[in-house]
Design a protein around this motif. Sequence first.
Motif, PDB file in Angstrom:
ATOM      1  N   PRO A 108      10.913 104.483  55.935  1.00  0.00           N
ATOM      2  CA  PRO A 108      11.498 103.174  56.252  1.00  0.00           C
ATOM      3  C   PRO A 108      11.422 102.167  55.108  1.00  0.00           C
ATOM      4  O   PRO A 108      12.383 101.447  54.832  1.00  0.00           O
ATOM      5  CB  PRO A 108      10.675 102.714  57.455  1.00  0.00           C
ATOM      6  N   ARG A 109      10.292 102.122  54.425  1.00  0.00           N
ATOM      7  CA  ARG A 109      10.144 101.156  53.336  1.00  0.00           C
ATOM      8  C   ARG A 109      11.150 101.420  52.219  1.00  0.00           C
ATOM      9  O   ARG A 109      11.725 100.489  51.636  1.00  0.00           O
ATOM     10  CB  ARG A 109       8.714 101.217  52.792  1.00  0.00           C
ATOM     11  N   GLU A 110      11.378 102.696  51.912  1.00  0.00           N
ATOM     12  CA  GLU A 110      12.339 103.043  50.867  1.00  0.00           C
ATOM     13  C   GLU A 110      13.770 102.762  51.313  1.00  0.00           C
ATOM     14  O   GLU A 110      14.623 102.393  50.504  1.00  0.00           O
ATOM     15  CB  GLU A 110      12.187 104.512  50.482  1.00  0.00           C
ATOM     16  N   LEU A 111      14.034 102.929  52.604  1.00  0.00           N
ATOM     17  CA  LEU A 111      15.354 102.616  53.134  1.00  0.00           C
ATOM     18  C   LEU A 111      15.678 101.141  52.928  1.00  0.00           C
ATOM     19  O   LEU A 111      16.754 100.782  52.436  1.00  0.00           O
ATOM     20  CB  LEU A 111      15.418 102.958  54.625  1.00  0.00           C
ATOM     21  N   VAL A 112      14.741 100.287  53.306  1.00  0.00           N
ATOM     22  CA  VAL A 112      14.962  98.841  53.165  1.00  0.00           C
ATOM     23  C   VAL A 112      15.122  98.467  51.699  1.00  0.00           C
ATOM     24  O   VAL A 112      16.013  97.693  51.330  1.00  0.00           O
ATOM     25  CB  VAL A 112      13.801  98.056  53.808  1.00  0.00           C
ATOM     26  N   ALA A 113      14.262  99.017  50.844  1.00  0.00           N
ATOM     27  CA  ALA A 113      14.364  98.735  49.411  1.00  0.00           C
ATOM     28  C   ALA A 113      15.726  99.171  48.878  1.00  0.00           C
ATOM     29  O   ALA A 113      16.345  98.481  48.064  1.00  0.00           O
ATOM     30  CB  ALA A 113      13.246  99.443  48.655  1.00  0.00           C
ATOM     31  N   ALA A 114      16.216 100.310  49.364  1.00  0.00           N
ATOM     32  CA  ALA A 114      17.488 100.851  48.883  1.00  0.00           C
ATOM     33  C   ALA A 114      18.658  99.951  49.253  1.00  0.00           C
ATOM     34  O   ALA A 114      19.525  99.680  48.418  1.00  0.00           O
ATOM     35  CB  ALA A 114      17.698 102.245  49.447  1.00  0.00           C
ATOM     36  N   ILE A 115      18.713  99.491  50.495  1.00  0.00           N
ATOM     37  CA  ILE A 115      19.849  98.647  50.880  1.00  0.00           C
ATOM     38  C   ILE A 115      19.810  97.321  50.138  1.00  0.00           C
ATOM     39  O   ILE A 115      20.852  96.743  49.830  1.00  0.00           O
ATOM     40  CB  ILE A 115      19.930  98.434  52.404  1.00  0.00           C
ATOM     41  N   GLU A 116      18.618  96.847  49.824  1.00  0.00           N
ATOM     42  CA  GLU A 116      18.514  95.594  49.080  1.00  0.00           C
ATOM     43  C   GLU A 116      18.986  95.777  47.638  1.00  0.00           C
ATOM     44  O   GLU A 116      19.638  94.903  47.068  1.00  0.00           O
ATOM     45  CB  GLU A 116      17.074  95.068  49.130  1.00  0.00           C
ATOM     46  N   VAL A 117      18.669  96.931  47.048  1.00  0.00           N
ATOM     47  CA  VAL A 117      19.147  97.238  45.699  1.00  0.00           C
ATOM     48  C   VAL A 117      20.669  97.316  45.687  1.00  0.00           C
ATOM     49  O   VAL A 117      21.336  96.712  44.839  1.00  0.00           O
ATOM     50  CB  VAL A 117      18.547  98.569  45.197  1.00  0.00           C
ATOM     51  N   VAL A 118      21.242  98.048  46.623  1.00  0.00           N
ATOM     52  CA  VAL A 118      22.688  98.242  46.665  1.00  0.00           C
ATOM     53  C   VAL A 118      23.409  96.927  46.960  1.00  0.00           C
ATOM     54  O   VAL A 118      24.404  96.592  46.320  1.00  0.00           O
ATOM     55  CB  VAL A 118      23.054  99.305  47.714  1.00  0.00           C
ATOM     56  N   ALA A 119      22.899  96.156  47.924  1.00  0.00           N
ATOM     57  CA  ALA A 119      23.543  94.896  48.273  1.00  0.00           C
ATOM     58  C   ALA A 119      23.480  93.901  47.125  1.00  0.00           C
ATOM     59  O   ALA A 119      24.351  93.039  46.985  1.00  0.00           O
ATOM     60  CB  ALA A 119      22.885  94.306  49.520  1.00  0.00           C
ATOM     61  N   ALA A 120      22.465  94.017  46.273  1.00  0.00           N
ATOM     62  CA  ALA A 120      22.341  93.117  45.129  1.00  0.00           C
ATOM     63  C   ALA A 120      23.341  93.437  44.034  1.00  0.00           C
ATOM     64  O   ALA A 120      23.492  92.693  43.073  1.00  0.00           O
ATOM     65  CB  ALA A 120      20.921  93.186  44.565  1.00  0.00           C
ATOM     66  N   GLY A 121      24.051  94.553  44.160  1.00  0.00           N
ATOM     67  CA  GLY A 121      25.069  94.905  43.189  1.00  0.00           C
ATOM     68  C   GLY A 121      24.706  96.086  42.323  1.00  0.00           C
ATOM     69  O   GLY A 121      25.488  96.510  41.474  1.00  0.00           O
ATOM     70  N   ASP A 122      23.514  96.640  42.506  1.00  0.00           N
ATOM     71  CA  ASP A 122      23.094  97.794  41.723  1.00  0.00           C
ATOM     72  C   ASP A 122      23.445  99.058  42.488  1.00  0.00           C
ATOM     73  O   ASP A 122      23.523  99.054  43.708  1.00  0.00           O
ATOM     74  CB  ASP A 122      21.581  97.730  41.502  1.00  0.00           C
ATOM     75  N   ALA A 123      23.664 100.135  41.774  1.00  0.00           N
ATOM     76  CA  ALA A 123      23.863 101.418  42.432  1.00  0.00           C
ATOM     77  C   ALA A 123      22.513 102.082  42.615  1.00  0.00           C
ATOM     78  O   ALA A 123      21.610 101.905  41.806  1.00  0.00           O
ATOM     79  CB  ALA A 123      24.769 102.319  41.601  1.00  0.00           C
ATOM     80  N   GLY A 224      12.549 103.468  40.123  1.00  0.00           N
ATOM     81  CA  GLY A 224      12.708 103.563  41.556  1.00  0.00           C
ATOM     82  C   GLY A 224      12.482 102.291  42.306  1.00  0.00           C
ATOM     83  O   GLY A 224      12.797 102.169  43.480  1.00  0.00           O
ATOM     84  N   GLU A 225      11.906 101.268  41.671  1.00  0.00           N
ATOM     85  CA  GLU A 225      11.593 100.051  42.392  1.00  0.00           C
ATOM     86  C   GLU A 225      12.867  99.273  42.679  1.00  0.00           C
ATOM     87  O   GLU A 225      13.788  99.204  41.886  1.00  0.00           O
ATOM     88  CB  GLU A 225      10.642  99.157  41.568  1.00  0.00           C
ATOM     89  N   ALA A 226      12.894  98.642  43.842  1.00  0.00           N
ATOM     90  CA  ALA A 226      13.987  97.725  44.147  1.00  0.00           C
ATOM     91  C   ALA A 226      13.722  96.458  43.388  1.00  0.00           C
ATOM     92  O   ALA A 226      12.730  95.782  43.588  1.00  0.00           O
ATOM     93  CB  ALA A 226      14.016  97.436  45.660  1.00  0.00           C
ATOM     94  N   ASP A 227      14.618  96.086  42.477  1.00  0.00           N
ATOM     95  CA  ASP A 227      14.394  94.967  41.585  1.00  0.00           C
ATOM     96  C   ASP A 227      15.607  94.068  41.646  1.00  0.00           C
ATOM     97  O   ASP A 227      16.696  94.450  41.284  1.00  0.00           O
ATOM     98  CB  ASP A 227      14.188  95.495  40.159  1.00  0.00           C
ATOM     99  N   ALA A 228      15.404  92.855  42.106  1.00  0.00           N
ATOM    100  CA  ALA A 228      16.515  91.928  42.218  1.00  0.00           C
ATOM    101  C   ALA A 228      17.147  91.665  40.879  1.00  0.00           C
ATOM    102  O   ALA A 228      18.298  91.259  40.770  1.00  0.00           O
ATOM    103  CB  ALA A 228      16.041  90.597  42.831  1.00  0.00           C
ATOM    104  N   ASN A 229      16.388  91.899  39.815  1.00  0.00           N
ATOM    105  CA  ASN A 229      16.931  91.686  38.480  1.00  0.00           C
ATOM    106  C   ASN A 229      17.862  92.804  38.052  1.00  0.00           C
ATOM    107  O   ASN A 229      18.418  92.769  36.967  1.00  0.00           O
ATOM    108  CB  ASN A 229      15.792  91.600  37.449  1.00  0.00           C
ATOM    109  N   SER A 230      18.060  93.818  38.896  1.00  0.00           N
ATOM    110  CA  SER A 230      18.881  94.959  38.506  1.00  0.00           C
ATOM    111  C   SER A 230      20.362  94.752  38.783  1.00  0.00           C
ATOM    112  O   SER A 230      21.172  95.576  38.436  1.00  0.00           O
ATOM    113  CB  SER A 230      18.413  96.212  39.249  1.00  0.00           C
ATOM    114  N   ALA A 231      20.735  93.673  39.441  1.00  0.00           N
ATOM    115  CA  ALA A 231      22.137  93.451  39.738  1.00  0.00           C
ATOM    116  C   ALA A 231      22.902  93.246  38.452  1.00  0.00           C
ATOM    117  O   ALA A 231      22.401  92.646  37.516  1.00  0.00           O
ATOM    118  CB  ALA A 231      22.296  92.234  40.653  1.00  0.00           C
ATOM    119  N   PRO A 232      24.162  93.730  38.393  1.00  0.00           N
ATOM    120  CA  PRO A 232      24.969  93.549  37.189  1.00  0.00           C
ATOM    121  C   PRO A 232      25.166  92.091  36.872  1.00  0.00           C
ATOM    122  O   PRO A 232      25.241  91.277  37.777  1.00  0.00           O
ATOM    123  CB  PRO A 232      26.297  94.219  37.528  1.00  0.00           C
TER     124      PRO A 232
END
Length: 232
Positions: A108-123, A224-232
């Motif tokens: 579950p924790r990785e799922l949430v991190a993943a959607i946050e990464v993707v929604a922020a604009g990162d693949a 692998g970390e969800a990083d808000a700084n990863s958005a394009p």
Amino acid sequence: MTLRVVVADDERLVCASLRMVLTGEGHEVVGEAADGGRAVELARTLRPDLVLMDVRMPVMNGIEATRRITAADPAVKVLILTTFDLDEYVYAGLRAGATGFLLKDVPPRELVAAIEVVAAGDALLAPPITRRLIADFVGRAPAPRNPSVLDSLTGREIEVLELVARGLSNSEIMAKLHVTLSTVKAHMGKLLQKLDARDRAQLVIVAYQAGLVDLAPGPPPDAGEADANSAP
């Protein structure tokens, strides 16, 4: 930031579990779809930040639903749910415009991190399995290598593209090149524009098909970390 998510899966238990996980982390499940056709309809009417998409569904499968959703509104991100034995669906999902994909047994924790990464604009390219699958996908793609696709890029943009293809996040690229985060994001924006790519996943595919990155590189740095700084 609260994300508005549509969950598309024909198993009610899966939908209920995903809703529980996402709402427990402060996100909002604005709709549920038991088939791909309904997922397309909900994406059009609700305009969520992200659709969490199963592949095998009645009426319309998740791949076709992804293709229609991303074609109609590129702002809506699609994250494909898959399993180890469905690699072909992963490749088709990337071609259809999916921004990333997850295994259905993801914690579950990785799922949430993943959607946050993707929604922020990162693949979602960080997990090692994802990098391997994309490399395999490119290896199977029928298009021959075409280095000329990089002709419009500057030397620095090619350098950034190579690091993206190796799985580095924007913050890691910043540290590697000793530049500011805003500079990295500016380069990312130029790459997306010049290569006519909708997201980071497509940039990786371009880099492999251009021969910029070996199909069998050594282990890349773990991003692998969800990083808000990863958005394009």
